[in-house]
Design an enzyme around this catalytic site. Sequence first.
Site, PDB file in Angstrom:
ATOM      1  N   LYS A  78     -71.329   9.373  51.198  1.00  0.00           N
ATOM      2  CA  LYS A  78     -71.657  10.210  52.277  1.00  0.00           C
ATOM      3  C   LYS A  78     -70.641  10.137  53.490  1.00  0.00           C
ATOM      4  O   LYS A  78     -70.293   8.996  53.677  1.00  0.00           O
ATOM      5  CB  LYS A  78     -73.106   9.903  52.924  1.00  0.00           C
ATOM      6  CG  LYS A  78     -73.556  11.051  53.779  1.00  0.00           C
ATOM      7  CD  LYS A  78     -74.982  10.664  54.559  1.00  0.00           C
ATOM      8  CE  LYS A  78     -75.589  11.592  55.464  1.00  0.00           C
ATOM      9  NZ  LYS A  78     -76.962  11.280  55.884  1.00  0.00           N
ATOM     10  N   SER A 158     -79.977  15.472  55.763  1.00  0.00           N
ATOM     11  CA  SER A 158     -78.502  15.782  56.036  1.00  0.00           C
ATOM     12  C   SER A 158     -77.736  15.255  55.007  1.00  0.00           C
ATOM     13  O   SER A 158     -76.448  15.629  54.836  1.00  0.00           O
ATOM     14  CB  SER A 158     -78.194  14.895  57.439  1.00  0.00           C
ATOM     15  OG  SER A 158     -78.141  13.557  57.163  1.00  0.00           O
ATOM     16  N   SER A 182     -83.322  12.143  55.650  1.00  0.00           N
ATOM     17  CA  SER A 182     -82.159  12.757  55.184  1.00  0.00           C
ATOM     18  C   SER A 182     -81.714  12.169  53.700  1.00  0.00           C
ATOM     19  O   SER A 182     -80.862  12.522  53.162  1.00  0.00           O
ATOM     20  CB  SER A 182     -81.275  12.115  56.121  1.00  0.00           C
ATOM     21  OG  SER A 182     -80.955  13.304  57.069  1.00  0.00           O
TER      22      SER A 182
HETATM   23  N1  GLN Z   1     -83.726  16.060  59.598  1.00  0.00           N
HETATM   24  C1  GLN Z   1     -83.835  15.030  60.617  1.00  0.00           C
HETATM   25  C2  GLN Z   1     -83.080  15.339  61.768  1.00  0.00           C
HETATM   26  O1  GLN Z   1     -82.462  16.310  61.872  1.00  0.00           O
HETATM   27  C3  GLN Z   1     -83.567  13.809  59.952  1.00  0.00           C
HETATM   28  C4  GLN Z   1     -82.109  13.588  59.782  1.00  0.00           C
HETATM   29  C5  GLN Z   1     -81.715  12.326  59.071  1.00  0.00           C
HETATM   30  O2  GLN Z   1     -82.630  11.538  58.471  1.00  0.00           O
HETATM   31  N2  GLN Z   1     -80.293  11.969  59.406  1.00  0.00           N
HETATM   32  O3  GLN Z   1     -83.057  14.444  62.534  1.00  0.00           O
END
Ligand code: GLN
Length: 491
Positions: A78, A158, A182
């Site tokens: 990532k 994400s 995410s």
């Molecule tokens: N969807 C969540 C956010 O937008 C979690 C994102 C993540 O875990 N990095 O904050």
Amino acid sequence: MTDLTSLTLADARDGLRKKSFSAGELAAAHVAAVEKARALNAYVLETPERAAEMARASDARIAKGEAGPLEGIPLAVKDMFCTAGVRTTACSHILENFVPTYESTVTSQLWRDGAVLLGKTNNDEFAMGSANETSYFGPVHSPWRRKDSNTPLTPGGSSGGSAAAVAAQLCLGATGTDTGGSIRQPAAFTGTVGIKPTYGRVSRWGIVAFASSLDQAGPFAKTVRDAAILLRSMAGPDPKDSTCLDAPVPDYEQAVGRSVKGLRIGIPKEYRLDGMPAEIEKIWEQGREWLRAAGAELVEVSLPHTKYALPAYYIVAPAEASSNLARYDGVRYGLRIPGRDITDLYEQTRAEGFGAEVRRRVMIGTYVLSAGYYDAYYLRAQKLRTLIKRDFEACFEAGVHAMLTPATPSAAFGVGEKGGADPVEMYLNDVFTVTVNMAGLPGIAVPAGLDGQGLPLGLQLIGRPFDEETLFALGEVVEQAAGRFTPQAWW
Ligand code: GLN
């Protein structure tokens, strides 16, 4: 020879050891698959030369009988993990040309164990989002499509690129980060396995920080066993991250296949939401039956503060993000937009360098931390966080070993379909996952079936702190019962 990209990580490992194929061949097959799949936008940077070079070194070590646990295994990383000499952007314009001089602890441990880098995967900008749509490099398209439809679907976010890359067989495993879901939400959307370990199990050093008290790294894999193999290499003490537990890492693979007989599995009643699709309820029921059949004891439990987790998360995470992202000022990193004076330079750089969602979070975070509102928002959210954690602790103290919940409130949705007018619509995706980050617990998402449209649905297992092994054992039961799911290639 079978297509090398369709192997599991464990099979590839065994094939390499038996010399059925070389690391060079394995890397080349994946490099070709990555090139062919550019329509997915899963990778934001491909590193074929590096992959070939690392694979050559792996073949040399295999020949000398010095293979590491991940020797010759091609992986995707990532773009939140700093990779020395390899561009790392967090998928933000502000870091578009950033080439770190150092390697994150997680990735350095993967290379130490012999893994091969295929490239960097797409993610929401600074990992803020649930659909990979906030990326400066554009959305990822899921390898999955609804039956009889060409509508592009999100792989979730994400870590959308990592999830799509594993599902589309563009790597044998990938790294992700999980601040509020995410890893688990994209795993559920793509029919892959994803685990967020306990806070403190994996070093965060060299990972672009989003919300430091919630961020944790973990693997995406095709199977529960593969996830266990990867986590063992990623985890472990690190003097460079003081939140990292100073304790040896168990051999997680040993837990795969372990009996779950007699384990008490909590079913939190607050996770039964109004308006939840019947198919989600059905897959959850199915999961309960599978675990029961394997000898586990199912008990209904209550986590009364669950409903506060999402609003509290969307205070704590932006607060920490606003602080962490203060370092991107146009002076020390990446993009610089010149201005009349230093303040103007900061403002121009940050206005231009951050996308809309990141700017929203920075503003919310700055607001909730400001003198007049700190007690009303931030402090309250922190208190709620303690209550959420206590809910889980009370269940564990009462003898519950793990919990079973749906991973997401729906299957994957279309690209651009959610959150356009109201960002909260997107935030609601995280309703089953943020609690786990707020409490610092480990959580795994395991594919459990397909819905009526042919899209994957995942189940989440939540464990006691540092008891990832029980999650692997339970995850394996689900995987054995549900089978594995791979999309039809259209790209
Ligand atoms: N969807 C969540 C956010 O937008 C979690 C994102 C993540 O875990 N990095 O904050």
